[in-house]
Design an enzyme around this catalytic site. Sequence first.
Site, PDB file in Angstrom:
ATOM      1  N   ARG A 161      69.968 -62.996   7.795  1.00  0.00           N
ATOM      2  CA  ARG A 161      70.616 -63.184   6.490  1.00  0.00           C
ATOM      3  C   ARG A 161      69.600 -63.469   5.383  1.00  0.00           C
ATOM      4  O   ARG A 161      69.854 -64.265   4.477  1.00  0.00           O
ATOM      5  CB  ARG A 161      71.666 -64.306   6.536  1.00  0.00           C
ATOM      6  CG  ARG A 161      72.762 -64.119   7.543  1.00  0.00           C
ATOM      7  CD  ARG A 161      73.690 -62.946   7.222  1.00  0.00           C
ATOM      8  NE  ARG A 161      74.609 -62.759   8.325  1.00  0.00           N
ATOM      9  CZ  ARG A 161      74.339 -61.987   9.387  1.00  0.00           C
ATOM     10  NH1 ARG A 161      73.197 -61.307   9.463  1.00  0.00           N
ATOM     11  NH2 ARG A 161      75.214 -61.871  10.356  1.00  0.00           N
ATOM     12  N   SER A 239      81.783 -66.960   4.869  1.00  0.00           N
ATOM     13  CA  SER A 239      81.098 -68.170   5.358  1.00  0.00           C
ATOM     14  C   SER A 239      80.308 -68.817   4.230  1.00  0.00           C
ATOM     15  O   SER A 239      79.569 -68.131   3.520  1.00  0.00           O
ATOM     16  CB  SER A 239      80.118 -67.802   6.475  1.00  0.00           C
ATOM     17  OG  SER A 239      80.810 -67.152   7.510  1.00  0.00           O
ATOM     18  N   GLU A 335      75.126 -70.022   2.126  1.00  0.00           N
ATOM     19  CA  GLU A 335      74.934 -68.578   2.295  1.00  0.00           C
ATOM     20  C   GLU A 335      75.060 -67.845   0.956  1.00  0.00           C
ATOM     21  O   GLU A 335      74.208 -67.001   0.648  1.00  0.00           O
ATOM     22  CB  GLU A 335      75.939 -68.009   3.309  1.00  0.00           C
ATOM     23  CG  GLU A 335      75.736 -66.513   3.451  1.00  0.00           C
ATOM     24  CD  GLU A 335      76.647 -65.829   4.442  1.00  0.00           C
ATOM     25  OE1 GLU A 335      76.821 -66.348   5.559  1.00  0.00           O
ATOM     26  OE2 GLU A 335      77.157 -64.757   4.092  1.00  0.00           O
TER      27      GLU A 335
HETATM   28  C1  LIG Z   1      85.967 -62.310   3.703  1.00  0.00           C
HETATM   29  C2  LIG Z   1      84.469 -62.171   3.680  1.00  0.00           C
HETATM   30  C3  LIG Z   1      83.801 -61.834   4.840  1.00  0.00           C
HETATM   31  C4  LIG Z   1      82.394 -61.686   4.834  1.00  0.00           C
HETATM   32  N1  LIG Z   1      81.782 -61.362   5.998  1.00  0.00           N
HETATM   33  C5  LIG Z   1      80.431 -61.224   6.026  1.00  0.00           C
HETATM   34  C6  LIG Z   1      79.770 -60.897   7.251  1.00  0.00           C
HETATM   35  O1  LIG Z   1      80.391 -60.724   8.292  1.00  0.00           O
HETATM   36  N2  LIG Z   1      78.417 -60.774   7.219  1.00  0.00           N
HETATM   37  C7  LIG Z   1      77.693 -60.949   6.064  1.00  0.00           C
HETATM   38  O2  LIG Z   1      76.463 -60.813   6.119  1.00  0.00           O
HETATM   39  N3  LIG Z   1      78.308 -61.260   4.894  1.00  0.00           N
HETATM   40  C8  LIG Z   1      79.647 -61.399   4.833  1.00  0.00           C
HETATM   41  N4  LIG Z   1      80.276 -61.721   3.664  1.00  0.00           N
HETATM   42  C9  LIG Z   1      79.475 -61.923   2.440  1.00  0.00           C
HETATM   43  C10 LIG Z   1      79.353 -60.660   1.554  1.00  0.00           C
HETATM   44  O3  LIG Z   1      80.500 -59.872   1.640  1.00  0.00           O
HETATM   45  C11 LIG Z   1      78.134 -59.807   1.891  1.00  0.00           C
HETATM   46  O4  LIG Z   1      76.966 -60.576   1.846  1.00  0.00           O
HETATM   47  C12 LIG Z   1      77.993 -58.609   0.942  1.00  0.00           C
HETATM   48  O5  LIG Z   1      76.907 -57.813   1.388  1.00  0.00           O
HETATM   49  C13 LIG Z   1      77.775 -59.002  -0.514  1.00  0.00           C
HETATM   50  O6  LIG Z   1      77.976 -57.852  -1.298  1.00  0.00           O
HETATM   51  P1  LIG Z   1      78.449 -57.948  -2.820  1.00  0.00           P
HETATM   52  O7  LIG Z   1      78.349 -56.552  -3.388  1.00  0.00           O
HETATM   53  O8  LIG Z   1      79.766 -58.583  -2.956  1.00  0.00           O
HETATM   54  O9  LIG Z   1      77.301 -58.872  -3.436  1.00  0.00           O
HETATM   55  P2  LIG Z   1      77.406 -59.853  -4.690  1.00  0.00           P
HETATM   56  O10 LIG Z   1      78.169 -61.068  -4.308  1.00  0.00           O
HETATM   57  O11 LIG Z   1      77.839 -59.135  -5.901  1.00  0.00           O
HETATM   58  O12 LIG Z   1      75.872 -60.255  -4.854  1.00  0.00           O
HETATM   59  C14 LIG Z   1      75.231 -61.013  -3.854  1.00  0.00           C
HETATM   60  C15 LIG Z   1      73.752 -61.173  -4.265  1.00  0.00           C
HETATM   61  O13 LIG Z   1      73.108 -59.909  -4.285  1.00  0.00           O
HETATM   62  C16 LIG Z   1      72.594 -59.620  -5.585  1.00  0.00           C
HETATM   63  N5  LIG Z   1      72.822 -58.173  -5.789  1.00  0.00           N
HETATM   64  C17 LIG Z   1      74.002 -57.511  -5.696  1.00  0.00           C
HETATM   65  N6  LIG Z   1      73.797 -56.193  -5.848  1.00  0.00           N
HETATM   66  C18 LIG Z   1      72.467 -56.022  -6.050  1.00  0.00           C
HETATM   67  C19 LIG Z   1      71.645 -54.870  -6.285  1.00  0.00           C
HETATM   68  N7  LIG Z   1      72.142 -53.622  -6.329  1.00  0.00           N
HETATM   69  N8  LIG Z   1      70.308 -55.074  -6.461  1.00  0.00           N
HETATM   70  C20 LIG Z   1      69.771 -56.318  -6.424  1.00  0.00           C
HETATM   71  N9  LIG Z   1      70.505 -57.446  -6.215  1.00  0.00           N
HETATM   72  C21 LIG Z   1      71.834 -57.274  -6.030  1.00  0.00           C
HETATM   73  C22 LIG Z   1      73.362 -60.511  -6.542  1.00  0.00           C
HETATM   74  O14 LIG Z   1      72.604 -60.806  -7.708  1.00  0.00           O
HETATM   75  C23 LIG Z   1      73.567 -61.744  -5.674  1.00  0.00           C
HETATM   76  O15 LIG Z   1      72.408 -62.526  -5.674  1.00  0.00           O
HETATM   77  C24 LIG Z   1      81.670 -61.882   3.629  1.00  0.00           C
HETATM   78  C25 LIG Z   1      82.362 -62.230   2.450  1.00  0.00           C
HETATM   79  C26 LIG Z   1      83.740 -62.361   2.468  1.00  0.00           C
HETATM   80  C27 LIG Z   1      84.469 -62.706   1.187  1.00  0.00           C
END
Ligand SMILES: Cc1cc2nc3c(=O)[nH]c(=O)nc-3n(C[C@H](O)[C@H](O)[C@H](O)COP(=O)(O)OP(=O)(O)OC[C@H]3O[C@@H](n4cnc5c(N)ncnc54)[C@H](O)[C@@H]3O)c2cc1C
Length: 347
Positions: A161, A239, A335
């Site tokens: 992670r 999480s 996280e």
């Molecule tokens: C119900 C639920 C279940 C989940 N299960 C998991 C799981 O099983 N495993 C897991 O690892 N995670 C999990 N997550 C967390 C999350 O979904 C993941 O980490 C996902 O990859 C985040 O994507 P996002 O587009 O929503 O990122 P965001 O929340 O929009 O951004 C997260 C971070 O990445 C940065 N960022 C976003 N896009 C870019 C880009 N293109 N370039 C540079 N920086 C960027 C943002 O600035 C921020 O710091 C879960 C979340 C939820 C709500």
Amino acid sequence: MREPLADHTTLRLGGPANSFITHTDPADWADIARAACEPKQPRLILGGGSNIIATDAGFPGMVVRMATRGITARALQQGQVEVTVEAGEPLSSLVDFALTEGLSGVEYLVGIPGTTGAAPIQNTGAYGQQISDTLTSITAYDWSTHRIVRIPASECGFGYRISSFKRHPGRFTILTTTLHLRRASQAAPVTYQLLADVLNVPLGTRPPLAEAAVAVATDRQARGLTLPSSGPDARQVGSVFLNPTVNEHQAAHVRAYGGPLHYDARGEARVSAGWLLQHVGYAPGCRLAEGIYCSTQRTLTVVARGSVTSENYLGILYRLSREVEQATGIQMHLEPTTRTRKRPAAR
Ligand SMILES: Cc1cc2nc3c(=O)[nH]c(=O)nc-3n(C[C@H](O)[C@H](O)[C@H](O)COP(=O)(O)OP(=O)(O)OC[C@H]3O[C@@H](n4cnc5c(N)ncnc54)[C@H](O)[C@@H]3O)c2cc1C
């Protein structure tokens, strides 16, 4: 009117951004990068907002929401297929694409919200698979040189992670990710005991691709690992803590209380953060403060209900980590990304 970040985060928390732009056409990137630099202002890159706790004060600069779409595939030798994905493409679309095309390598990532461009940031993963298993390179905008660069996976600093992008946020915005998937009717080998139990197979088995994805999706649903569109658990970031690494002394404490320990390839032990919260007295559904609860199915998912502030929400998370540290000496780390006050020292 300034755009509220609450409208773009799955917790539905966060005040207004000074300016907000949605990036949909890759050809527009140069204009967006220029706008984000003049006048000089802080930048926040947003994907699906599913791993971020935005501040109540909002963001004092420009927020760029990555919404570019597109998946292209190119056959390589020996059944390998190179798949390149635009940053705003939902991770779920990549998984669907791979399953439809009969490509193995991302099947266990089914059901994770968010964008493909954000997946390398925390090396998103589940059920023993992570994006770094198949990611070969990314293209990114380097804000320090104002150039688009290709970064091979070997230089992304991937770990559990974590990546160099998460360690040193702000320098790169990921524009595309490239993965090498394998044409196969079978999934990647099962390396995660819980999944082996669900499928009722020994570790190392390669179940049929579709069966593997259905098993994970069903298990995620049953364990409250999906993002409901409504209901008591709709506002969450999954999480809230990483599974912390523990030293031998802490591992002995966990073992003494029957807690689960996972050892990685380097022999480093990690304890389940959910188990630690339960160890100090919390349980699914429990009320943590006004409008803040453990989700109905998981202690490690903390949900917001009603008029909660991010300050209150974060305050509760810091309280939980302090309680765990006082009881066990184990430090937990958040996280999701935060852009708020620093974690107060343990008392
Ligand atoms: C119900 C639920 C279940 C989940 N299960 C998991 C799981 O099983 N495993 C897991 O690892 N995670 C999990 N997550 C967390 C999350 O979904 C993941 O980490 C996902 O990859 C985040 O994507 P996002 O587009 O929503 O990122 P965001 O929340 O929009 O951004 C997260 C971070 O990445 C940065 N960022 C976003 N896009 C870019 C880009 N293109 N370039 C540079 N920086 C960027 C943002 O600035 C921020 O710091 C879960 C979340 C939820 C709500």
